[in-house]
Design a protein around this motif. Structure first.
Motif, mmCIF file in Angstrom:
data_model
loop_
_atom_site.group_PDB
_atom_site.id
_atom_site.type_symbol
_atom_site.label_atom_id
_atom_site.label_comp_id
_atom_site.label_asym_id
_atom_site.label_seq_id
_atom_site.Cartn_x
_atom_site.Cartn_y
_atom_site.Cartn_z
ATOM 1 N N ARG A 109 12.793 69.354 88.990
ATOM 2 C CA ARG A 109 12.654 67.900 88.993
ATOM 3 C C ARG A 109 12.657 67.352 87.565
ATOM 4 N NH1 ARG A 109 11.692 64.097 92.373
ATOM 5 N NH2 ARG A 109 11.276 62.167 91.305
ATOM 6 N N VAL A 125 15.600 64.848 86.266
ATOM 7 C CA VAL A 125 15.260 63.461 85.940
ATOM 8 C C VAL A 125 15.472 63.195 84.448
ATOM 9 C CG1 VAL A 125 13.400 61.784 85.852
ATOM 10 C CG2 VAL A 125 13.692 63.177 87.867
ATOM 11 N N LEU A 163 18.054 60.262 83.307
ATOM 12 C CA LEU A 163 17.564 59.122 82.500
ATOM 13 C C LEU A 163 18.109 59.205 81.073
ATOM 14 C CD1 LEU A 163 13.890 58.463 83.617
ATOM 15 C CD2 LEU A 163 15.989 57.400 84.373
ATOM 16 N N LEU A 214 10.099 54.808 80.481
ATOM 17 C CA LEU A 214 10.055 54.942 81.938
ATOM 18 C C LEU A 214 9.882 56.405 82.340
ATOM 19 C CD1 LEU A 214 12.806 52.556 83.328
ATOM 20 C CD2 LEU A 214 10.355 52.246 83.227
ATOM 21 N N LEU A 266 6.826 57.539 84.648
ATOM 22 C CA LEU A 266 7.033 57.923 86.037
ATOM 23 C C LEU A 266 6.965 59.427 86.237
ATOM 24 C CD1 LEU A 266 9.991 55.527 86.876
ATOM 25 C CD2 LEU A 266 7.651 55.340 87.692
ATOM 26 N N GLU A 267 7.329 60.213 85.204
ATOM 27 C CA GLU A 267 7.455 61.654 85.432
ATOM 28 C C GLU A 267 6.626 62.493 84.463
ATOM 29 O OE1 GLU A 267 9.108 62.988 87.905
ATOM 30 O OE2 GLU A 267 10.065 61.187 88.665
ATOM 31 N N LEU A 291 8.557 44.996 84.653
ATOM 32 C CA LEU A 291 9.386 44.640 85.800
ATOM 33 C C LEU A 291 9.988 45.881 86.448
ATOM 34 C CD1 LEU A 291 11.370 41.530 84.526
ATOM 35 C CD2 LEU A 291 9.618 41.592 86.286
ATOM 36 N N LEU A 292 10.562 46.752 85.603
ATOM 37 C CA LEU A 292 11.274 47.913 86.147
ATOM 38 C C LEU A 292 10.327 48.893 86.822
ATOM 39 C CD1 LEU A 292 13.904 48.616 83.348
ATOM 40 C CD2 LEU A 292 14.369 48.022 85.716
ATOM 41 N N SER A 305 8.872 47.552 90.084
ATOM 42 C CA SER A 305 9.867 47.500 91.160
ATOM 43 C C SER A 305 10.276 48.895 91.611
ATOM 44 C CB SER A 305 11.112 46.753 90.711
ATOM 45 O OG SER A 305 10.772 45.621 89.980
ATOM 46 N N ILE A 306 10.502 49.785 90.646
ATOM 47 C CA ILE A 306 10.918 51.145 91.017
ATOM 48 C C ILE A 306 9.840 51.791 91.876
ATOM 49 C CG2 ILE A 306 11.359 53.464 90.133
ATOM 50 C CD1 ILE A 306 12.690 52.168 87.705
ATOM 51 N N ILE A 322 9.905 50.198 95.361
ATOM 52 C CA ILE A 322 11.073 50.575 96.161
ATOM 53 C C ILE A 322 11.011 52.047 96.556
ATOM 54 C CG2 ILE A 322 13.577 50.838 96.111
ATOM 55 C CD1 ILE A 322 13.678 48.363 94.348
ATOM 56 N N ARG A 323 10.592 52.892 95.637
ATOM 57 C CA ARG A 323 10.584 54.320 95.944
ATOM 58 C C ARG A 323 9.308 54.784 96.614
ATOM 59 N NH1 ARG A 323 13.446 58.144 93.608
ATOM 60 N NH2 ARG A 323 11.545 59.234 93.186
ATOM 61 N N ASN A 350 8.562 59.525 98.882
ATOM 62 C CA ASN A 350 9.784 60.334 98.978
ATOM 63 C C ASN A 350 9.971 61.156 97.720
ATOM 64 O OD1 ASN A 350 10.208 58.210 97.361
ATOM 65 N ND2 ASN A 350 12.110 57.505 98.305
#
Lengths: 180, 273
Positions: free
Chosen positions: A6, A10, A14, A47, A51-52, A161-162, A165-166, A169-170, A179
């Motif tokens: 992963r 990723v 990115l 990001l 996120l990761e 914002l990103l 939203s990410i 959505i995810r 997921n």
């Protein structure tokens, strides 16, 4: 250090976005600063860190540094110590800022990550430029304020914002609909 | 937009420099960059410039190509030189020119000029490397060079895979970005208008789908790799095995001699200010 599939994938993808922003006009926003534009090239690194985790942030920062080294238009970026080394820390500091404050309020975490990540980029790059004699201290401070503050505003707005939203959505924050 | 997607341009060729093992070229270029970073006087830079020109001639790179990427940098370089001249005033430096509030010190002049030469040479070295080595060779070579560090825990194979995935996905994502921009323009997003806060918000409808799609692609690739039991570098073999030849050893000797000359020049001549 063991990299999971992963993390590899990723960071790779990115990193590709960082390169894409770097080689197209997408990555530059026209802003009245000394350079005439604010960069958003470091946003994938922020990001990725958010996120990761910090390792992904570091790898994306490395790819960003590499592209700014290979395609240097500002003279000081043909020096790998200025172009690559400072960029490794963007994702890490952004992650740390987020990790320290997300318990209080996730949005505070995103905002701080955007601010700290951009500040890392500006301060470390200019600091290295001063150490390597490309700029004098006064010049670096003036330049850092004039260029760094608009960049910070742009990057923080986009990060908040990103990321929100990410995540929505995810379904990152919803364990049932996760997921990952 | 997808047309001019190059990470430095590769110029295919059959010269001695093109045919060197990528490991030799990457290590050599890194060595040259290190030398440049340490170089501190005009004599050493002059000998370095001669060596760089020899490399360009040996690789049969048209001068136009070598200098193309330099053009956007030149105005900034001139501005930085002037700034160094005006603002670089280390304590104890002698003032060589003074007019009103403008004081130019000899140290400022030297620091600015040395910096400009260093930047030009750094740029040329990187350009020579990317012009004579394809991206595939570059990643292969970098992986092979990092492999010994696997013993101390650096995941060389995984890092190379990350680079390969990055290079593989740049064109795909570029195409996607182009589609998204067209789609959003059709929906009435007016790009490039308004003040910079508005411009920032205008980028959002492009960046969000781009990132979401990127994550979707990442998930698909992860599933594909996991279902095929990808386990990393252990026991993997290569289709193309890198081999050092006689020309590589010759290149190493040339580099070693040149590095020795540079070090002597750095120590003997010293900083001019």
């Amino acid at each position: 250090m063991k990299l999971t599939i992963r993390k590899i994938v990723v960071s790779g993808i990115l990193g590709a976005i960082a390169i894409l922003l770097g080689v197209t006009p997408l990555g530059l926003i026209a802003v009245p600063t000394p350079l005439g534009h604010a960069t958003i090239l470091h946003i994938p690194a922020i990001l990725g860190g958010l996120l990761e985790g910090p390792v992904v942030g570091l790898l994306i920062g490395f790819i960003f540094g590499l592209i700014s080294f290979i395609r240097a238009t500002l003279p000081m970026f043909s020096d790998p110590l200025v172009a690559i080394l400072p960029r490794l820390f963007i994702g890490i500091t952004a992650y740390l800022a987020y990790a320290a404050t997300r318990k209080i309020n996730p949005y505070l975490g995103y905002t701080l990550a955007g601010i700290v990540g951009t500040a890392t980029n500006t301060v470390f790059v200019l600091g290295m430029a001063v150490i390597r004699d490309y700029l004098t201290v006064e010049l670096a401070v003036t330049f850092g304020l004039a260029q760094g503050i608009p960049e910070m505003i742009v990057a923080t707005v986009l990060t908040v914002l990103l990321v929100s939203s990410i995540k929505r959505i995810r379904g990152f924050e919803d364990p049932a609909g996760s997921n990952r | 937009m997808t047309r001019n997607l190059t990470l430095g341009i590769y110029l295919p060729g059959k010269t001695a420099l093109h045919c060197l093992d990528p490991r030799t070229k990457i290590a050599g270029a890194s060595g040259l960059i290190l030398l440049l970073i340490l170089t501190n006087n005009y004599a050493a830079y002059a000998s370095f410039a001669a060596f760089t020109i020899a490399l360009i001639l040996a690789a049969k790179i048209p001068l136009r190509f070598a200098l193309k990427g330099l053009r956007p940098m030149l105005p900034f370089l001139a501005i930085m030189w002037v700034f160094q001249l005006l603002f670089q005033k280390p304590p104890g430096a002698a003032v060589i020119f003074s007019w009103g509030i403008i004081n130019i010190t000899d140290a400022g002049l030297h620091i600015g000029t040395l910096m400009s030469i260093r930047v030009l040479l750094l740029f040329l070295v990187t350009t020579i490397l990317t012009l004579t080595t394809s991206t595939v060779e570059l990643t292969d070579g970098a992986e092979a060079l990092l492999r010994p560090l696997q013993k101390i825990g650096l995941p060389a194979q995984e890092l190379a895979l990350t680079m390969v995935i990055t290079l593989r996905f740049v064109p795909t994502l570029a195409e996607e970005a182009e589609k998204i921009i067209k789609a959003q323009t059709a929906r009435g997003v007016d790009f490039g208008r308004g003040n910079f806060i508005r411009r920032t918000f205008q980028l959002f409808p492009v960046l969000l789908p781009l990132f979401i799609n990127a994550f979707k692609r990442a998930d698909e690739l992860i599933t594909a790799m996991e279902s095929r039991c990808y386990t990393g570098g252990a026991g993997r073999t290569k289709m193309k095995v890198l081999r050092m030849g006689r020309s590589d050893y010759l290149a190493w000797v040339v580099f070693a001699v040149f590095a020795a000359i540079q070090v002597v020049l750095m120590i003997k001549v010293g900083r001019p200010y």
